[in-house]
Design a protein around this motif. Sequence first.
Motif, mmCIF file in Angstrom:
data_model
loop_
_atom_site.group_PDB
_atom_site.id
_atom_site.type_symbol
_atom_site.label_atom_id
_atom_site.label_comp_id
_atom_site.label_asym_id
_atom_site.label_seq_id
_atom_site.Cartn_x
_atom_site.Cartn_y
_atom_site.Cartn_z
ATOM 1 N N GLU A 8 28.574 -14.798 8.295
ATOM 2 C CA GLU A 8 27.423 -15.007 7.409
ATOM 3 C C GLU A 8 26.602 -16.212 7.850
ATOM 4 O O GLU A 8 25.369 -16.165 7.886
ATOM 5 N N ILE A 9 27.305 -17.308 8.177
ATOM 6 C CA ILE A 9 26.606 -18.533 8.576
ATOM 7 C C ILE A 9 25.901 -18.331 9.905
ATOM 8 O O ILE A 9 24.755 -18.764 10.099
ATOM 9 N N MET A 10 26.558 -17.645 10.821
ATOM 10 C CA MET A 10 25.932 -17.360 12.115
ATOM 11 C C MET A 10 24.683 -16.501 11.931
ATOM 12 O O MET A 10 23.638 -16.764 12.530
ATOM 13 N N LYS A 11 24.777 -15.480 11.087
ATOM 14 C CA LYS A 11 23.637 -14.591 10.843
ATOM 15 C C LYS A 11 22.486 -15.351 10.194
ATOM 16 O O LYS A 11 21.318 -15.165 10.545
ATOM 17 N N ALA A 12 22.825 -16.237 9.231
ATOM 18 C CA ALA A 12 21.794 -17.010 8.531
ATOM 19 C C ALA A 12 21.039 -17.919 9.477
ATOM 20 O O ALA A 12 19.849 -18.190 9.283
ATOM 21 N N GLN A 13 21.720 -18.386 10.530
ATOM 22 C CA GLN A 13 21.086 -19.308 11.470
ATOM 23 C C GLN A 13 20.635 -18.631 12.756
ATOM 24 O O GLN A 13 20.093 -19.284 13.649
ATOM 25 N N SER A 48 36.509 -27.401 14.003
ATOM 26 C CA SER A 48 35.614 -28.546 13.877
ATOM 27 C C SER A 48 34.442 -28.418 14.838
ATOM 28 O O SER A 48 33.287 -28.732 14.498
ATOM 29 N N ALA A 49 34.722 -27.929 16.051
ATOM 30 C CA ALA A 49 33.660 -27.738 17.040
ATOM 31 C C ALA A 49 32.684 -26.644 16.587
ATOM 32 O O ALA A 49 31.467 -26.760 16.772
ATOM 33 N N ILE A 50 33.214 -25.586 15.976
ATOM 34 C CA ILE A 50 32.358 -24.512 15.465
ATOM 35 C C ILE A 50 31.481 -25.030 14.325
ATOM 36 O O ILE A 50 30.286 -24.749 14.260
ATOM 37 N N ALA A 51 32.081 -25.804 13.425
ATOM 38 C CA ALA A 51 31.333 -26.360 12.296
ATOM 39 C C ALA A 51 30.222 -27.286 12.783
ATOM 40 O O ALA A 51 29.103 -27.267 12.256
ATOM 41 N N THR A 52 30.520 -28.096 13.787
ATOM 42 C CA THR A 52 29.512 -29.005 14.339
ATOM 43 C C THR A 52 28.363 -28.214 14.965
ATOM 44 O O THR A 52 27.185 -28.544 14.773
ATOM 45 N N ALA A 53 28.706 -27.155 15.677
ATOM 46 C CA ALA A 53 27.674 -26.335 16.317
ATOM 47 C C ALA A 53 26.801 -25.630 15.291
ATOM 48 O O ALA A 53 25.593 -25.466 15.496
ATOM 49 N N LEU A 54 27.408 -25.210 14.177
ATOM 50 C CA LEU A 54 26.665 -24.510 13.132
ATOM 51 C C LEU A 54 26.060 -25.458 12.101
ATOM 52 O O LEU A 54 25.414 -25.010 11.146
ATOM 53 N N ASN A 55 26.286 -26.761 12.305
ATOM 54 C CA ASN A 55 25.752 -27.775 11.394
ATOM 55 C C ASN A 55 26.166 -27.507 9.947
ATOM 56 O O ASN A 55 25.356 -27.479 9.023
ATOM 57 N N CYS A 56 27.466 -27.274 9.760
ATOM 58 C CA CYS A 56 27.990 -27.043 8.413
ATOM 59 C C CYS A 56 29.326 -27.759 8.284
ATOM 60 O O CYS A 56 29.828 -28.361 9.238
ATOM 61 N N SER A 57 29.905 -27.712 7.096
ATOM 62 C CA SER A 57 31.187 -28.370 6.866
ATOM 63 C C SER A 57 32.322 -27.356 7.001
ATOM 64 O O SER A 57 32.112 -26.142 6.852
ATOM 65 N N ARG A 64 33.464 -21.979 0.093
ATOM 66 C CA ARG A 64 32.861 -22.898 -0.877
ATOM 67 C C ARG A 64 31.339 -22.877 -0.738
ATOM 68 O O ARG A 64 30.819 -22.572 0.338
ATOM 69 N N PRO A 65 30.622 -23.168 -1.823
ATOM 70 C CA PRO A 65 29.158 -23.063 -1.782
ATOM 71 C C PRO A 65 28.523 -24.030 -0.788
ATOM 72 O O PRO A 65 29.019 -25.128 -0.555
ATOM 73 N N VAL A 66 27.405 -23.590 -0.204
ATOM 74 C CA VAL A 66 26.665 -24.406 0.751
ATOM 75 C C VAL A 66 25.941 -25.521 0.023
ATOM 76 O O VAL A 66 25.301 -25.295 -1.001
ATOM 77 N N THR A 67 26.056 -26.740 0.526
ATOM 78 C CA THR A 67 25.408 -27.876 -0.117
ATOM 79 C C THR A 67 23.890 -27.767 -0.027
ATOM 80 O O THR A 67 23.174 -27.948 -1.003
ATOM 81 N N ILE A 68 23.398 -27.420 1.160
ATOM 82 C CA ILE A 68 21.953 -27.256 1.383
ATOM 83 C C ILE A 68 21.722 -25.893 2.021
ATOM 84 O O ILE A 68 22.271 -25.612 3.089
ATOM 85 N N PRO A 69 20.957 -25.011 1.373
ATOM 86 C CA PRO A 69 20.660 -23.706 1.980
ATOM 87 C C PRO A 69 20.069 -23.882 3.374
ATOM 88 O O PRO A 69 19.262 -24.770 3.617
ATOM 89 N N TYR A 70 20.470 -23.011 4.291
ATOM 90 C CA TYR A 70 20.071 -23.171 5.680
ATOM 91 C C TYR A 70 18.560 -23.058 5.874
ATOM 92 O O TYR A 70 18.001 -23.671 6.776
ATOM 93 N N ASP A 71 17.889 -22.247 5.026
ATOM 94 C CA ASP A 71 16.441 -22.122 5.203
ATOM 95 C C ASP A 71 15.698 -23.382 4.768
ATOM 96 O O ASP A 71 14.512 -23.531 5.036
ATOM 97 N N TYR A 72 16.393 -24.314 4.083
ATOM 98 C CA TYR A 72 15.771 -25.584 3.708
ATOM 99 C C TYR A 72 15.956 -26.652 4.785
ATOM 100 O O TYR A 72 15.252 -27.656 4.797
ATOM 101 N N GLU A 73 16.904 -26.430 5.674
ATOM 102 C CA GLU A 73 17.216 -27.461 6.659
ATOM 103 C C GLU A 73 16.033 -27.757 7.580
ATOM 104 O O GLU A 73 15.814 -28.894 7.979
ATOM 105 N N GLU A 74 15.275 -26.713 7.911
ATOM 106 C CA GLU A 74 14.114 -26.914 8.774
ATOM 107 C C GLU A 74 13.074 -27.786 8.070
ATOM 108 O O GLU A 74 12.437 -28.638 8.693
#
Length: 248
Positions: A8-13, A48-57, A64-74
């Motif tokens: 899901e996170i990969m698709k969102a980004q 941890s490397a995957i999380a860093t690459a995807l800029n998520c926790s 767990r819910p996303v702190t900041i929706p990915y479409d807001y990050e830009e």
Amino acid sequence: MNNKKIKEIMKAQGYTIEMLSLISNIPVGTLSKIISGITANPGFETMSAIATALNCSLDEFSGRPVTIPYDYEEYLRRFKQLPVCQKEYIKYVIDLEYDRMTRLKTNEKMTLRCYEFTNIVNGWAEFDSVKTHNVTVDKNPLTEDCTFLVWIRTDLLEPKFFRNSVLGFHRNDCLRPKNGEIWMVLHNGLLFIGRFYKNHKNVLLKSLNGTIDDISVTDYYQYRRVGRYVGCMDVPELTTEKAAFQQD
């Protein structure tokens, strides 16, 4: 670890496995096994490397819910690059809009006429396909500025207005569109909601979602101005899922 969440996170980004492998320095084969669920419990350093690459926790991989929706990050990235004065102005506008929205709820009610157009083709609504609803709304400065409402029953105006949005319009034949304003116009029995742009003597009416070619308005009488957009309205009797389902 929830491998579906990683997908899901990969698709969102917009990441492919190959792109993620390149950024995280993890082999494609290893990633494929993790994402497909073959490797159920990958090591901490790998995740941890995957999380860093995807800029998520790492918590997000557990659902767990996303702190900041990915479409807001830009938007956040762009905000950080602005000068201080512009940052302060944006914060002021957000605070102003938030205060406005929180104060719109009142105990006093009023009735407005709401129109629903059932025949819409390529963003143009047939005027004769109208249905009329009399709806009750909170009486506040926003609703008092409205002379009629329009219930959007299509996704053709996304992303500006989503399906089941109720838009408020102010009708005044003496008003001339200002640069950037959203209006509903009537032309040859068809209605269209667009944004006016002025460039010197040229006036364009642009589609909100790009599905209709720009309309050059050389004469304001060519396109009858039906109403100026005021804002989205809260009309629970129309917009709740149950009510919308019953209307379909």
